[in-house]
Design a protein around this motif. Structure first.
Motif, PDB file in Angstrom:
ATOM      1  N   ALA A 115     -11.858   3.306   6.918  1.00  0.00           N
ATOM      2  CA  ALA A 115     -10.154   1.660   5.966  1.00  0.00           C
ATOM      3  C   ALA A 115     -11.218   0.364   6.265  1.00  0.00           C
ATOM      4  O   ALA A 115     -10.389  -0.242   7.076  1.00  0.00           O
ATOM      5  N   PHE A 116     -11.663  -0.493   5.141  1.00  0.00           N
ATOM      6  CA  PHE A 116     -11.759  -2.232   5.420  1.00  0.00           C
ATOM      7  C   PHE A 116     -10.536  -2.976   5.151  1.00  0.00           C
ATOM      8  O   PHE A 116      -9.329  -1.939   4.665  1.00  0.00           O
ATOM      9  N   PRO A 117      -9.644  -3.539   5.701  1.00  0.00           N
ATOM     10  CA  PRO A 117      -9.065  -4.209   5.539  1.00  0.00           C
ATOM     11  C   PRO A 117      -9.026  -4.727   4.182  1.00  0.00           C
ATOM     12  O   PRO A 117     -10.223  -5.265   3.502  1.00  0.00           O
ATOM     13  N   ALA A 118      -7.657  -4.911   3.850  1.00  0.00           N
ATOM     14  CA  ALA A 118      -7.567  -5.399   1.706  1.00  0.00           C
ATOM     15  C   ALA A 118      -8.469  -6.344   2.181  1.00  0.00           C
ATOM     16  O   ALA A 118      -8.130  -7.671   2.572  1.00  0.00           O
ATOM     17  N   VAL A 119      -8.733  -6.260   1.083  1.00  0.00           N
ATOM     18  CA  VAL A 119     -10.118  -7.598   0.438  1.00  0.00           C
ATOM     19  C   VAL A 119      -9.134  -8.495  -0.577  1.00  0.00           C
ATOM     20  O   VAL A 119      -8.403  -7.840  -1.652  1.00  0.00           O
ATOM     21  N   THR A 120      -8.937  -9.616  -0.543  1.00  0.00           N
ATOM     22  CA  THR A 120      -7.677 -10.698  -2.116  1.00  0.00           C
ATOM     23  C   THR A 120      -8.305 -10.875  -3.135  1.00  0.00           C
ATOM     24  O   THR A 120      -9.263 -11.602  -2.073  1.00  0.00           O
ATOM     25  N   PHE A 121      -8.216 -10.732  -4.296  1.00  0.00           N
ATOM     26  CA  PHE A 121      -8.585 -11.537  -5.071  1.00  0.00           C
ATOM     27  C   PHE A 121      -7.892 -12.404  -5.883  1.00  0.00           C
ATOM     28  O   PHE A 121      -6.823 -12.032  -6.200  1.00  0.00           O
ATOM     29  N   GLY A 122      -8.053 -13.130  -6.219  1.00  0.00           N
ATOM     30  CA  GLY A 122      -7.259 -14.718  -6.866  1.00  0.00           C
ATOM     31  C   GLY A 122      -7.346 -15.013  -8.074  1.00  0.00           C
ATOM     32  O   GLY A 122      -6.342 -15.492  -8.617  1.00  0.00           O
ATOM     33  N   GLN A 123      -8.315 -14.419  -8.873  1.00  0.00           N
ATOM     34  CA  GLN A 123      -8.883 -14.834 -10.164  1.00  0.00           C
ATOM     35  C   GLN A 123      -9.007 -13.376 -10.503  1.00  0.00           C
ATOM     36  O   GLN A 123      -9.866 -12.414  -9.774  1.00  0.00           O
ATOM     37  N   ALA A 124      -8.367 -12.552 -12.299  1.00  0.00           N
ATOM     38  CA  ALA A 124      -8.918 -11.499 -12.847  1.00  0.00           C
ATOM     39  C   ALA A 124     -10.598 -11.848 -12.905  1.00  0.00           C
ATOM     40  O   ALA A 124     -11.938 -12.503 -13.540  1.00  0.00           O
ATOM     41  N   SER A 178       4.556 -19.749 -22.230  1.00  0.00           N
ATOM     42  CA  SER A 178       3.374 -19.833 -21.427  1.00  0.00           C
ATOM     43  C   SER A 178       3.760 -19.073 -19.992  1.00  0.00           C
ATOM     44  O   SER A 178       4.473 -19.704 -19.437  1.00  0.00           O
ATOM     45  N   TYR A 179       2.373 -19.329 -19.407  1.00  0.00           N
ATOM     46  CA  TYR A 179       2.224 -19.310 -18.120  1.00  0.00           C
ATOM     47  C   TYR A 179       1.360 -20.200 -17.601  1.00  0.00           C
ATOM     48  O   TYR A 179       0.343 -20.035 -17.762  1.00  0.00           O
ATOM     49  N   GLU A 180       1.729 -20.867 -16.987  1.00  0.00           N
ATOM     50  CA  GLU A 180       0.907 -21.923 -16.242  1.00  0.00           C
ATOM     51  C   GLU A 180       1.115 -22.114 -14.633  1.00  0.00           C
ATOM     52  O   GLU A 180       0.169 -22.611 -14.129  1.00  0.00           O
ATOM     53  N   GLY A 181       1.228 -21.055 -14.064  1.00  0.00           N
ATOM     54  CA  GLY A 181       1.356 -20.972 -12.595  1.00  0.00           C
ATOM     55  C   GLY A 181       0.181 -20.485 -11.728  1.00  0.00           C
ATOM     56  O   GLY A 181      -0.833 -19.931 -12.217  1.00  0.00           O
ATOM     57  N   SER A 182      -0.076 -20.499 -10.418  1.00  0.00           N
ATOM     58  CA  SER A 182      -0.656 -19.422 -10.510  1.00  0.00           C
ATOM     59  C   SER A 182      -0.610 -17.691 -10.098  1.00  0.00           C
ATOM     60  O   SER A 182       0.830 -17.691  -9.806  1.00  0.00           O
ATOM     61  N   PRO A 183      -1.466 -17.103 -10.678  1.00  0.00           N
ATOM     62  CA  PRO A 183      -1.215 -15.730 -10.731  1.00  0.00           C
ATOM     63  C   PRO A 183      -1.087 -15.120  -9.079  1.00  0.00           C
ATOM     64  O   PRO A 183      -1.874 -15.541  -7.847  1.00  0.00           O
ATOM     65  N   GLU A 184       0.225 -14.072  -8.641  1.00  0.00           N
ATOM     66  CA  GLU A 184      -0.223 -13.738  -7.723  1.00  0.00           C
ATOM     67  C   GLU A 184      -1.773 -12.712  -7.479  1.00  0.00           C
ATOM     68  O   GLU A 184      -1.878 -11.874  -8.122  1.00  0.00           O
ATOM     69  N   PRO A 185      -2.375 -13.274  -6.518  1.00  0.00           N
ATOM     70  CA  PRO A 185      -2.928 -12.354  -6.353  1.00  0.00           C
ATOM     71  C   PRO A 185      -3.004 -10.818  -5.933  1.00  0.00           C
ATOM     72  O   PRO A 185      -2.278 -10.728  -6.026  1.00  0.00           O
ATOM     73  N   ALA A 186      -4.285 -10.272  -6.206  1.00  0.00           N
ATOM     74  CA  ALA A 186      -3.909  -8.604  -6.046  1.00  0.00           C
ATOM     75  C   ALA A 186      -5.207  -8.360  -4.984  1.00  0.00           C
ATOM     76  O   ALA A 186      -5.684  -9.027  -4.532  1.00  0.00           O
ATOM     77  N   GLU A 187      -4.504  -7.247  -3.940  1.00  0.00           N
ATOM     78  CA  GLU A 187      -5.128  -6.698  -2.907  1.00  0.00           C
ATOM     79  C   GLU A 187      -5.653  -5.589  -2.991  1.00  0.00           C
ATOM     80  O   GLU A 187      -5.743  -4.560  -4.062  1.00  0.00           O
TER      81      GLU A 187
END
Length: 210
Positions: free
Chosen positions: A139-148, A87-96
């Motif tokens: 080219a826009f600056p990278a947008v970060t997403f923290g949840q699937a 099981s994984y209980e940590g916060s996932p690494e965000p995506a850009e």
């Protein structure tokens, strides 16, 4: 990583899972008939948000002589086929997500930073802002997403028409699909439902336009 251990606790084989979750240990050689008892358990350590499975499973190998001097073996799992669950209980690494567009200009020479564009979320909130380069690339600056999830965005030009300029009032939808790759890391893919955004501006000096 998983291990097979003999009755004294010494490791006799090790293997890692494949992409489908299957674990196949290398063959264990036997020189004589007999009954051999083993334990199968996970050897990976918990950490980084991951909790490994602490269970262990007994495995019994029976080796017999078939009467021709050849040994054969059979395997029995007294508690059933070993099956481990992590099981994984940590916060996932965000995506850009890297989002781009194009600018074309008629009636004048295009220069860098002439026009400004905004990227907006589905509620109309501004996520990022960018200008064109001399070749019309945006080219826009990278947008970060923290949840699937699936995120809808919109790109539009921020410059108003006037003083001979006719700006492109189009808006282009952008879809960002964010998925968890199963290792606690998010990945983002960008698609443009109406095709790659391309804004077209025109310059018509006052008195010349019809």
């Amino acid at each position: 990583v998983f291990g097979v251990f003999d009755e004294s606790g010494s490791p006799v084989a090790a293997a890692a899972n494949d992409a489908a979750g299957n674990v196949t240990f290398p063959g264990i050689p036997y020189a004589k008939p007999g009954t051999y008892s083993y334990t199968v358990r996970e050897t990976s350590q918990s950490g980084g948000g991951w909790a490994t499975d602490p269970r262990s499973y007994p495995a019994v190998v029976t080796v017999t002589d078939d009467g021709t001097g050849r040994l054969t073996s059979s395997i029995h799992y007294p508690q059933g086929q070993p099956s481990f669950t992590n099981s994984y209980e940590g916060s996932p690494e965000p995506a850009e997500a890297m989002i781009t567009a194009k600018k074309s200009l008629y009636g004048a020479c295009l220069g860098a930073d002439m026009f400004t564009f905004g990227l907006f979320d589905q509620n109309g909130g501004e996520l990022a802002r960018a200008t064109n380069d001399a070749c019309g690339n945006i080219a826009f600056p990278a947008v970060t997403f923290g949840q699937a999830g699936v995120y809808g965005c919109t790109i539009r030009e921020l410059n108003p028409s006037g003083c001979g300029w006719v700006m492109d009032e189009s808006s282009y939808p952008v879809t960002v699909a964010v998925t968890d790759d199963g290792t606690g890391r998010l990945t983002a893919s960008v698609s443009y439902p109406e095709g790659s955004p391309c804004f077209i501006n025109r310059y018509c000096p006052p008195g010349c336009c019809r």
